[in-house]
Design an enzyme around this catalytic site. Structure first.
Site, mmCIF file in Angstrom:
data_model
loop_
_atom_site.group_PDB
_atom_site.id
_atom_site.type_symbol
_atom_site.label_atom_id
_atom_site.label_comp_id
_atom_site.label_asym_id
_atom_site.label_seq_id
_atom_site.Cartn_x
_atom_site.Cartn_y
_atom_site.Cartn_z
ATOM 1 N N GLN A 31 3.953 7.983 4.812
ATOM 2 C CA GLN A 31 4.421 8.404 3.491
ATOM 3 C C GLN A 31 4.287 9.922 3.338
ATOM 4 O OE1 GLN A 31 1.835 5.878 1.210
ATOM 5 N NE2 GLN A 31 0.068 6.565 2.366
ATOM 6 N N HIS A 62 -10.308 2.761 -11.903
ATOM 7 C CA HIS A 62 -11.316 2.388 -10.915
ATOM 8 C C HIS A 62 -12.439 1.554 -11.522
ATOM 9 C CE1 HIS A 62 -9.628 5.937 -8.536
ATOM 10 N NE2 HIS A 62 -9.343 4.858 -7.852
ATOM 11 N N ASP A 86 -8.490 6.899 -1.601
ATOM 12 C CA ASP A 86 -9.049 8.031 -2.354
ATOM 13 C C ASP A 86 -10.537 7.871 -2.604
ATOM 14 O OD1 ASP A 86 -9.383 6.586 -5.048
ATOM 15 O OD2 ASP A 86 -7.239 6.355 -4.691
ATOM 16 N N GLU A 106 -7.836 1.000 4.804
ATOM 17 C CA GLU A 106 -6.787 1.936 4.371
ATOM 18 C C GLU A 106 -5.857 2.220 5.550
ATOM 19 O OE1 GLU A 106 -4.186 4.284 3.055
ATOM 20 O OE2 GLU A 106 -5.684 3.789 1.512
ATOM 21 N N ASP A 137 -4.103 -1.670 9.238
ATOM 22 C CA ASP A 137 -3.368 -2.589 8.380
ATOM 23 C C ASP A 137 -4.330 -3.537 7.664
ATOM 24 O OD1 ASP A 137 -1.705 -4.422 7.203
ATOM 25 O OD2 ASP A 137 -0.497 -4.795 8.985
ATOM 26 N N GLY A 138 -4.404 -3.421 6.340
ATOM 27 C CA GLY A 138 -5.293 -4.283 5.568
ATOM 28 C C GLY A 138 -4.912 -5.742 5.648
ATOM 29 N N ASP A 155 -6.494 -2.624 -4.034
ATOM 30 C CA ASP A 155 -6.282 -1.332 -4.700
ATOM 31 C C ASP A 155 -5.055 -0.681 -4.072
ATOM 32 O OD1 ASP A 155 -6.445 1.105 -5.920
ATOM 33 O OD2 ASP A 155 -8.432 1.627 -5.171
ATOM 34 N N SER A 156 -3.905 -1.277 -4.325
ATOM 35 C CA SER A 156 -2.691 -0.902 -3.613
ATOM 36 C C SER A 156 -1.854 0.096 -4.396
ATOM 37 C CB SER A 156 -1.850 -2.146 -3.336
ATOM 38 O OG SER A 156 -1.396 -2.698 -4.559
ATOM 39 N N THR A 157 -0.911 0.703 -3.674
ATOM 40 C CA THR A 157 0.130 1.477 -4.333
ATOM 41 C C THR A 157 1.148 0.503 -4.928
ATOM 42 O OG1 THR A 157 1.336 1.629 -2.242
ATOM 43 C CG2 THR A 157 -0.164 3.426 -2.767
#
Length: 277
Positions: A31, A62, A86, A106, A137-138, A155-157
């Protein structure tokens, strides 16, 4: 000359922040990453032009994605975070003294590396000895680990790019197997103003897999629509049956025992989205 960051939240909606300074821009294998210093929200992380977190309001997201499931579980010792490079979710998880192990899965090491360098207030716990950082890869990690975690935090995009696979029934079934017999999953499930159809679809998936499925909300100013949903799947514990008087006070800015209870009181239109057959 003024510099502005603009996120295209959908084809009819944009969100802009005035930028003081561009701290880093990097094209990763997955990305386009940028960290900007803005006037209104401090330093912000963007991925593929989409705002992920800001110094000013990150605590809401969070704290709510972490403390609601961890205080629902009776004794969380092992926690898996999928995404969240993050480090904000890791920071909040480690406020729970029962936690002995946190695995951060992550996919993009650049997120972790740049967050450590440019977002220290968010990433401060990533070097804690209880934290294992797995770059990869999670989904693959979840599939390879069975009956191992008390809580899994997705906790994904947004459901585009590398995160698409985190919004599927197969993934949620794999998480069920990854969890211990009284385990809990929580996932961020987007804005009801923008992603109503997706939220309904995810709700149905959770209900097919987890005996207890509940939705809750928080207000996050920089996310599309500001009203944000989280979906919890639990094998045993009901988050609405938690005795809020037994929840210890920890160092938070948004989450409180009272907020824990109130977050499950959904506006009617949000409840309708989750309940629609």
């Amino acid at each position: 000359m003024e510099l502005w960051f603009t996120e295209n939240q959908d084809e009819n909606l944009r969100f802009s922040l005035k930028v003081k300074e561009t701290l880093v821009v990097e094209k990763t294998p997955y990305q386009h990453l940028a960290i900007l210093d803005t006037y209104q929200f401090g330093r912000v992380l963007t991925l593929d032009g989409i705002l992920q977190t800001t110094e000013k309001d990150e605590f809401v997201y969070h704290e709510m994605i972490v403390h609601v499931p961890l205080f629902t579980h009776k004794n969380p010792k092992s926690v898996l975070i999928v995404g969240g490079g993050d480090g904000g979710s890791v920071r909040e998880v480690l406020k729970h003294p029962s936690v002995e192990r946190v695995v951060l899965a992550e996919i993009d090491e650049a997120v972790v590396r740049n967050s450590k360098k440019y977002l220290p207030t968010i990433s401060q716990a990533l070097d804690d000895p209880r934290v294992e950082i797995m770059i990869g890869d999670g989904i693959k990690y979840v599939n390879e680990h069975k009956n191992e975690f008390d809580v899994v935090i997705v906790d994904s995009t947004d459901p585009i790019g590398p995160a698409v696979g985190l919004f599927t029934s197969d993934f949620y079934k794999a998480v069920y197997e990854c969890l211990k017999e009284d385990g809990i999953i929580v996932a961020q499930t987007e804005s009801p103003f923008i992603y109503g159809k997706l939220i309904n679809k995810l709700s149905k998936m959770f209900k097919e897999i987890y005996p207890i499925t509940k939705a809750y909300i928080a207000t996050i100013p920089t996310y599309p629509g500001s009203l944000w949903t989280f979906t919890m799947g639990s094998k045993k514990y009901d988050p609405e049956e938690v005795d809020i008087n037994s929840i210890p006070r920890i160092d938070t800015k948004y989450y409180t025992p009272e907020i824990h209870k109130a977050a499950f009181v959904l506006p009617k239109f949000v409840k309708d989205i989750f309940d629609e057959v």
